[in-house]
Enzyme design. Structure first.
Site, PDB file in Angstrom:
ATOM      1  N   GLU A 174      70.851   3.521  13.458  1.00 43.90           N
ATOM      2  CA  GLU A 174      70.729   2.361  14.331  1.00 43.90           C
ATOM      3  C   GLU A 174      69.283   1.966  14.629  1.00 43.90           C
ATOM      4  OE1 GLU A 174      73.063   0.234  15.547  1.00 43.90           O
ATOM      5  OE2 GLU A 174      74.426   1.310  14.213  1.00 43.90           O
TER       6      GLU A 174
ATOM      7  N   SER B   9     133.046 -11.668  24.107  1.00 46.40           N
ATOM      8  CA  SER B   9     134.070 -11.038  24.947  1.00 46.40           C
ATOM      9  C   SER B   9     133.532  -9.966  25.882  1.00 46.40           C
ATOM     10  CB  SER B   9     135.164 -10.430  24.058  1.00 46.40           C
ATOM     11  OG  SER B   9     135.872 -11.446  23.391  1.00 46.40           O
TER      12      SER B   9
END
Length: 704
Positions: A98, A358
């Protein structure tokens, strides 16, 4: 020649002027920079304040009923590791990939800035280039990720201020404990625990290289998303460390990122349907929105796994399936909202509204039983037309005289329509809403056959309330909520039991439901122990339902297509009933067998009414009464005297027959109910209705 001298003189003066302007401008710019850095330094939080990470969002860990972790949401934080606790190999790996000049620049790397500006002009208008660790820390803590020159300037000023305020070791410590590494993990300790299953204080070279390589693109290089990409990136980091002299060539050669074991991500497929349902409820249960919390739920991991398997194996090809299992107290033990959460997050168990067919007859028969019918009551299966609507039976035949039990078990449509008409369609709708149906319920006659759309979780709740002997069952998924330290924030309170129907009505309904499984349309749901339930199939086989209960567990299953197209062969008594069998037979295997209580005596008021129930109210409600409330006369006719009123109160030693004889005297104005025949069912006498929904209930008259 003379003219060339003045030209050189003017050029010289111009250059000197430009130099002076540049010098003065640089001095002013430097002063402005120093002032800006000084101001930024004065506004920086203290180091102890920067150590706090509660501004990164709330971490929520959802746990199952057995305490295992179902899913972790939001940011995940490990231990804060001080600089001397962080392995040197981790520091070297991060600096190498980095910011390799980290220990030498003042917070801003001029070489990196110039390279980034050059790339931005040559390619597009976005600022490019690698920021220093100090700049990244400044951006993560104080700024956004917006790519602009203004943000880049502010980022540089803050980085310079951080370098003036804190040491390099402090800055690196802050960075390694706060940077995001993907998978919800903030800081190297959280990342190490997330990906490798141990703390970051014991990282190997290969593990450190994998973590360091994640910062550039956490999503692309996440080990849980793409392990090979993460390992490939780690090879690049190790090579950079070798070239920077951080490790030797032999150490680089010995490192094997490919051999690093990545902890697998817990399967979060169907579980996410459940967590998506319960987590929004936290807004109404607790006020804590910052500190990490633990949500302890009711979900049984074994039942959930079984439910997922059953739905995926039993649901017809091209269709979706959903399942909800409720324990006797309403706790959700399993919830599946579809065949694959990754493909579709739509929860068909809690969000979808479909016609129940039903299975909705539950409410028709509950209303009939409460009205006075019993399972043995005789009804006639015959053609019926209601306001132009003529329901048909599935076999196109009529069975004639049948008992209520037979009609329910065989799911005879015409009988259901007759019952709904008799008790009132509004009464059926009210019964459905009483039992927890939250969607809109129509009062059209077709409601008797389940034309109103409902949610699976509501229907399951209704059946569970019948299993609970007529008391309300409210589904819930959160038992308690605590902080990460164990402080109790919420505890589920069942509250007082709410009675929906009388126990004898619930017992009779259970009788009918058991018959439907034993001898009727739900025979495929038998599991070798008492089971009660009901099938449901909509027109053209678009939906298939089965809902039932056994041994304290109630399960509802729905199957159908999201586009509501027909599915050949889909019936509630087939795939849904079979799925119910496959799930329940294993889900309740360890529970004791429980016999249903189908014989409950009705309350005394239903079998032994008082004598006042024999008679209607006096025809003139304006009758005068004495101090004890007894009638003493009626208002006079216009122009006449008040007629005498016979005292019909029972006299001492007067038999019931004598009282009836006096009451039926032709001179008496009041009407006396006609006694029932011995073969008539015990239902309350009814006034003629003015409409299909108008029902007036009266006391039950005793047989003379």
């Amino acid at each position: 020649m003379a003219s060339e001298a003045p030209k050189r003189s003017r050029l010289k003066r111009t250059l000197i002027t430009l130099f002076k302007v540049g010098l003065y401008g640089s001095i002013l710019g430097l002063i402005a920079l120093v002032v800006a850095v000084a101001v930024a330094m004065s506004q920086l939080p203290s180091y102890s304040e920067l150590v706090r990470r509660d501004n990164l969002g709330q971490m929520i860990r959802v746990r199952a009923a057995d305490g295992s972790t179902l899913v972790s949401l939001g940011p995940s934080f490990g231990r804060w590791l001080s600089s001397d606790q962080i392995p040197e190999i981790m520091k070297k790996a991060m600096v190498a990939v980095e910011d390799r000049r980290f220990y030498y620049h003042p917070g801003v790397d001029p070489v990196g800035i110039i390279r980034g500006i050059g790339v931005s002009f040559s390619r597009d208008d976005k600022v490019r280039g690698v920021s220093t660790i100090s700049q990244q820390l400044a951006r993560n803590i104080f700024l956004t990720s917006d790519r602009s020159y203004g943000r880049k300037v502010r980022e540089g000023i803050l980085a310079l201020a951080l370098e003036r305020r804190f040491s390099k070791e402090q800055i690196l410590e802050l960075y390694l404990n706060r940077v995001y590494f993907g998978g919800g993990a903030y800081g190297i300790d959280a990342a190490s625990r997330r990906f490798f299953g141990h703390s970051a204080d014991s990282l190997t070279l290969s593990e450190a290289a994998i973590i360091a390589g994640l910062v550039k693109a956490p999503s692309n290089y996440s080990p849980t998303a793409d392990a090979e990409a993460a390992r490939g990136r780690a090879e690049v980091v190790i090579d950079l460390m070798r070239r920077n002299g951080d490790i030797t060539s032999s150490e680089a050669f010995a490192a094997e990122p490919a051999d690093v074991r990545i902890v697998p991500t817990p399967k979060q497929n169907s579980v996410r349907y459940f967590t998506d349902w319960v987590l929004p409820q936290l807004d109404t249960l607790i006020e804590e929105s910052v500190e990490p919390i633990e949500v302890w739920t009711t979900l049984d991991p074994n039942m959930q796994k079984l439910a997922d398997q059953v739905i995926n194996s039993a649901t017809p090809q091209g269709a979706q399936g959903a399942l909800v299992a409720l324990d006797r107290d309403g706790s959700v033990r399993a919830m599946v909202g579809g065949r694959d959460y990754v493909q579709s997050i739509y929860n068909r168990a809690t969000q979808a509204t479909r016609q129940p067919g039903s299975s909705f007859k539950l409410f028709v028969y509950l209303a009939a039983l409460e009205f006075g019918y019993t399972p043995e009551s005789a009804v006639e299966d015959k053609p019926i037309t209601i306001n132009g609507w003529s329901p048909r039976n599935s076999n196109r035949n009529f069975a004639g005289a049948v008992t209520l039990r037979q009609a329910f078990a065989q799911s005879i449509n015409t009988v259901s329509a007759q019952l709904a008409q008799e008790v009132g369609f509004r009464t059926v709708a009210d019964m459905a809403q009483r039992f927890g149906i939250t969607s809109k319920v129509s009062t059209h006659p077709s409601i008797a056959l389940g034309s109103s759309e409902v949610r699976l979780i509501d229907m399951t709740r209704a059946y569970a309330s019948v299993a609970a002997r007529g008391t309300a069952v409210v589904p819930y998924g959160i038992r308690r909520v605590t902080t990460a330290e164990g402080e109790l924030l919420y505890q589920h309170d069942p509250g007082e039991a709410r009675v929906l129907v009388a126990p004898h009505v619930a017992a009779q309904m259970t009788d009918l439901l058991q018959a439907a499984v034993m001898t009727g349309t739900g025979r495929a749901a038998q599991i070798g122990r008492p089971v009660a339930g009901k099938t449901g199939t909509t027109s053209s086989n678009k939906d298939g339902w089965f809902l039932g209960f056994s041994s304290g567990l109630t399960t509802g299953i729905w199957m159908g297509r999201d586009d509501n197209k027909a599915i050949p062969g889909l019936q509630g008594g087939r795939a849904p009933a079979q799925a119910f069998h496959d799930f329940m037979s294993r889900a309740v295997a360890s529970r004791p067998i429980e016999q249903f209580q189908t014989q409950v005596a009705p309350p005394e008021w239903a079998t032994e009414p008082d004598q006042e129930a024999w008679f209607d109210a006096p025809p003139n409600s304006a009758a005068q009464v004495d101090a004890d409330g007894n009638p003493i006369g009626t208002p006079a006719e216009p122009g006449g005297a008040s007629p005498p009123v016979e005292d019909l109160r029972p006299q001492p030693d007067e038999s019931l027959e004598d009282l009836v004889e006096r009451a039926t005297n032709p001179d008496r104005q009041e009407r006396v109910p006609t006694p029932r025949r011995s073969d008539e069912r015990a239902i309350p006498p009814r006034e003629p209705r003015s409409g299909a929904d108008a029902v007036e209930r009266r006391p039950v008259a005793p047989q003379p």
